[in-house]
Design a protein around this motif. Structure first.
Motif, PDB file in Angstrom:
ATOM      1  N   ILE A   5       0.832  -1.206   0.000  1.00 44.62           N
ATOM      2  CA  ILE A   5       0.000   0.000   0.000  1.00 44.62           C
ATOM      3  C   ILE A   5       0.867   1.257   0.000  1.00 44.62           C
ATOM      4  CG2 ILE A   5      -1.601   1.356   1.416  1.00 44.62           C
ATOM      5  CD1 ILE A   5      -2.815  -1.416   2.263  1.00 44.62           C
ATOM      6  N   GLN A   6       1.905   1.269   0.815  1.00 47.09           N
ATOM      7  CA  GLN A   6       2.805   2.426   0.846  1.00 47.09           C
ATOM      8  C   GLN A   6       3.467   2.635  -0.509  1.00 47.09           C
ATOM      9  OE1 GLN A   6       5.051   1.047   4.256  1.00 47.09           O
ATOM     10  NE2 GLN A   6       4.173   2.630   5.560  1.00 47.09           N
ATOM     11  N   ASP A   7       3.806   1.551  -1.168  1.00 48.63           N
ATOM     12  CA  ASP A   7       4.420   1.656  -2.496  1.00 48.63           C
ATOM     13  C   ASP A   7       3.421   2.199  -3.517  1.00 48.63           C
ATOM     14  OD1 ASP A   7       6.687   1.451  -4.054  1.00 48.63           O
ATOM     15  OD2 ASP A   7       6.318  -0.620  -4.637  1.00 48.63           O
ATOM     16  N   ILE A   8       2.165   1.753  -3.416  1.00 44.05           N
ATOM     17  CA  ILE A   8       1.113   2.263  -4.308  1.00 44.05           C
ATOM     18  C   ILE A   8       1.044   3.783  -4.201  1.00 44.05           C
ATOM     19  CG2 ILE A   8      -1.403   2.402  -4.627  1.00 44.05           C
ATOM     20  CD1 ILE A   8      -1.510  -0.562  -3.752  1.00 44.05           C
ATOM     21  N   TYR A   9       1.027   4.294  -2.984  1.00 37.59           N
ATOM     22  CA  TYR A   9       0.881   5.739  -2.814  1.00 37.59           C
ATOM     23  C   TYR A   9       2.131   6.512  -3.212  1.00 37.59           C
ATOM     24  CZ  TYR A   9      -3.783   5.411  -1.024  1.00 37.59           C
ATOM     25  OH  TYR A   9      -5.144   5.185  -0.935  1.00 37.59           O
ATOM     26  N   LEU A  10       3.290   5.893  -3.107  1.00 38.78           N
ATOM     27  CA  LEU A  10       4.500   6.526  -3.623  1.00 38.78           C
ATOM     28  C   LEU A  10       4.377   6.731  -5.135  1.00 38.78           C
ATOM     29  CD1 LEU A  10       7.404   7.532  -3.419  1.00 38.78           C
ATOM     30  CD2 LEU A  10       8.158   5.139  -3.574  1.00 38.78           C
ATOM     31  N   MET A  46       0.948   1.129 -17.042  1.00 37.11           N
ATOM     32  CA  MET A  46       1.461   0.828 -15.713  1.00 37.11           C
ATOM     33  C   MET A  46       0.496   1.268 -14.625  1.00 37.11           C
ATOM     34  SD  MET A  46       3.071   2.311 -12.868  1.00 37.11           S
ATOM     35  CE  MET A  46       3.972   3.777 -13.394  1.00 37.11           C
ATOM     36  N   PHE A  47      -0.124   2.440 -14.815  1.00 37.72           N
ATOM     37  CA  PHE A  47      -0.986   2.984 -13.781  1.00 37.72           C
ATOM     38  C   PHE A  47      -2.296   2.197 -13.658  1.00 37.72           C
ATOM     39  CE2 PHE A  47      -3.531   6.345 -11.653  1.00 37.72           C
ATOM     40  CZ  PHE A  47      -2.675   6.567 -10.576  1.00 37.72           C
ATOM     41  N   ARG A  48      -2.741   1.551 -14.720  1.00 36.53           N
ATOM     42  CA  ARG A  48      -3.919   0.692 -14.607  1.00 36.53           C
ATOM     43  C   ARG A  48      -3.667  -0.430 -13.599  1.00 36.53           C
ATOM     44  NH1 ARG A  48      -4.461   1.589 -20.158  1.00 36.53           N
ATOM     45  NH2 ARG A  48      -3.491  -0.378 -20.729  1.00 36.53           N
ATOM     46  N   GLY A  49      -2.445  -0.971 -13.617  1.00 36.46           N
ATOM     47  CA  GLY A  49      -2.108  -1.994 -12.630  1.00 36.46           C
ATOM     48  C   GLY A  49      -2.093  -1.445 -11.220  1.00 36.46           C
ATOM     49  N   THR A 100      -3.934   1.091 -10.098  1.00 32.89           N
ATOM     50  CA  THR A 100      -5.307   1.308  -9.649  1.00 32.89           C
ATOM     51  C   THR A 100      -6.003  -0.015  -9.314  1.00 32.89           C
ATOM     52  OG1 THR A 100      -6.080   1.415 -11.951  1.00 32.89           O
ATOM     53  CG2 THR A 100      -5.615   3.493 -10.860  1.00 32.89           C
ATOM     54  N   ALA A 101      -5.627  -1.086 -10.021  1.00 35.50           N
ATOM     55  CA  ALA A 101      -6.183  -2.397  -9.674  1.00 35.50           C
ATOM     56  C   ALA A 101      -5.732  -2.803  -8.270  1.00 35.50           C
ATOM     57  CB  ALA A 101      -5.767  -3.436 -10.702  1.00 35.50           C
ATOM     58  N   GLN A 102      -4.460  -2.550  -7.947  1.00 34.59           N
ATOM     59  CA  GLN A 102      -3.983  -2.835  -6.598  1.00 34.59           C
ATOM     60  C   GLN A 102      -4.702  -1.964  -5.568  1.00 34.59           C
ATOM     61  OE1 GLN A 102       0.372  -3.309  -6.130  1.00 34.59           O
ATOM     62  NE2 GLN A 102       0.480  -3.127  -8.350  1.00 34.59           N
TER      63      GLN A 102
END
Length: 230
Positions: A81-86, A152-155, A157-159
């Motif tokens: 989750i932290q990586d997603i927000y980075l 890349m960003f679609r992946g 947002t799926a996460q």
């Protein structure tokens, strides 16, 4: 399973995009078993092609392969989750900074996603609210005009959708953000890029705090606290 997808690339790429879209829309929540025979028939591909699609999704962190148990949709950890927000801060804030160069079509897509979000809120379709909100943030990144970043960003947002799935009552996690998406959209359209960037950074900071709370014992309290602040 999905509508309006750009069906380009290999057959495995297309199958992976269908499954990724199912995750984004909430149709495939965390823990969903991805059975080869059933999915291959549903997607109209061979089992070998499906295995390649699942391998691609595993590399994106969306799927886990378990020995003797097959593939399942992943559950997001706090570290993920932290990586997603980075990634989100890096791309979305850069897109807002450069939104003065966005095409009229790209700006219209941002507004269209928020309108879809607001319509879904009016009908109480909270799962669709979440999907439209994710599409809104994809539309922000799309103003950069990079197909590679869009893919890349679609992946990402799926996460993000998988992280939301911890809360059973989806209204609790989706309702606080609708008006804030509208605010950011309107600031971008008005050309107030610095203000839009500040609003978006606060949004992402608050959202990260909520989603990290979802993996702990105080998930509902965290959502309630953000709802009162919004």
């Amino acid at each position: 399973m999905a509508e309006g997808i750009d069906l380009t690339g290999t057959t495995a790429d297309r199958a992976a995009e269908e499954l990724r879209e199912g995750i984004v829309t909430g149709a495939l929540p965390p823990g969903t078993p991805l059975r080869e025979v059933t999915l291959a028939a549903e997607l109209g591909v061979s089992r070998n092609t499906l295995r390649e699609a699942l391998r691609l999704l595993t590399m994106e962190g969306l799927v886990s392969q378990r020995l003797h148990k097959g593939a399942v949709v992943n559950t997001m950890s706090a570290e993920r989750i932290q990586d997603i927000y980075l990634v989100r801060r890096t791309l979305e804030l850069r897109a807002v900074e450069e939104s003065g160069a966005a095409t009229p079509a790209a700006l219209a897509a941002i507004d269209g996603a928020v309108r879809a979000e607001e319509r879904a809120e009016q009908t109480g379709n909270w799962r669709e609210v979440g999907t439209a909100s994710l599409r809104f943030h994809c539309a922000i990144v799309a103003t950069l005009g990079s197909p590679m970043l869009d893919s890349m960003f679609r992946g990402v947002t799926a996460q993000q959708r998988l992280a939301f799935a911890v809360v059973a009552e989806e209204r609790r996690i989706q309702q606080p953000w609708v008006s804030r998406d509208r605010e950011i959209c309107d600031l971008i359209h008005a050309g107030y890029r610095a203000a839009a960037g500040r609003a978006l950074r606060e949004y992402l900071d608050d959202s990260e705090r909520v989603v990290l709370g979802l993996v702990g014992e105080d998930a509902n309290a965290t959502v309630d606290a953000i709802s009162k602040e919004a």
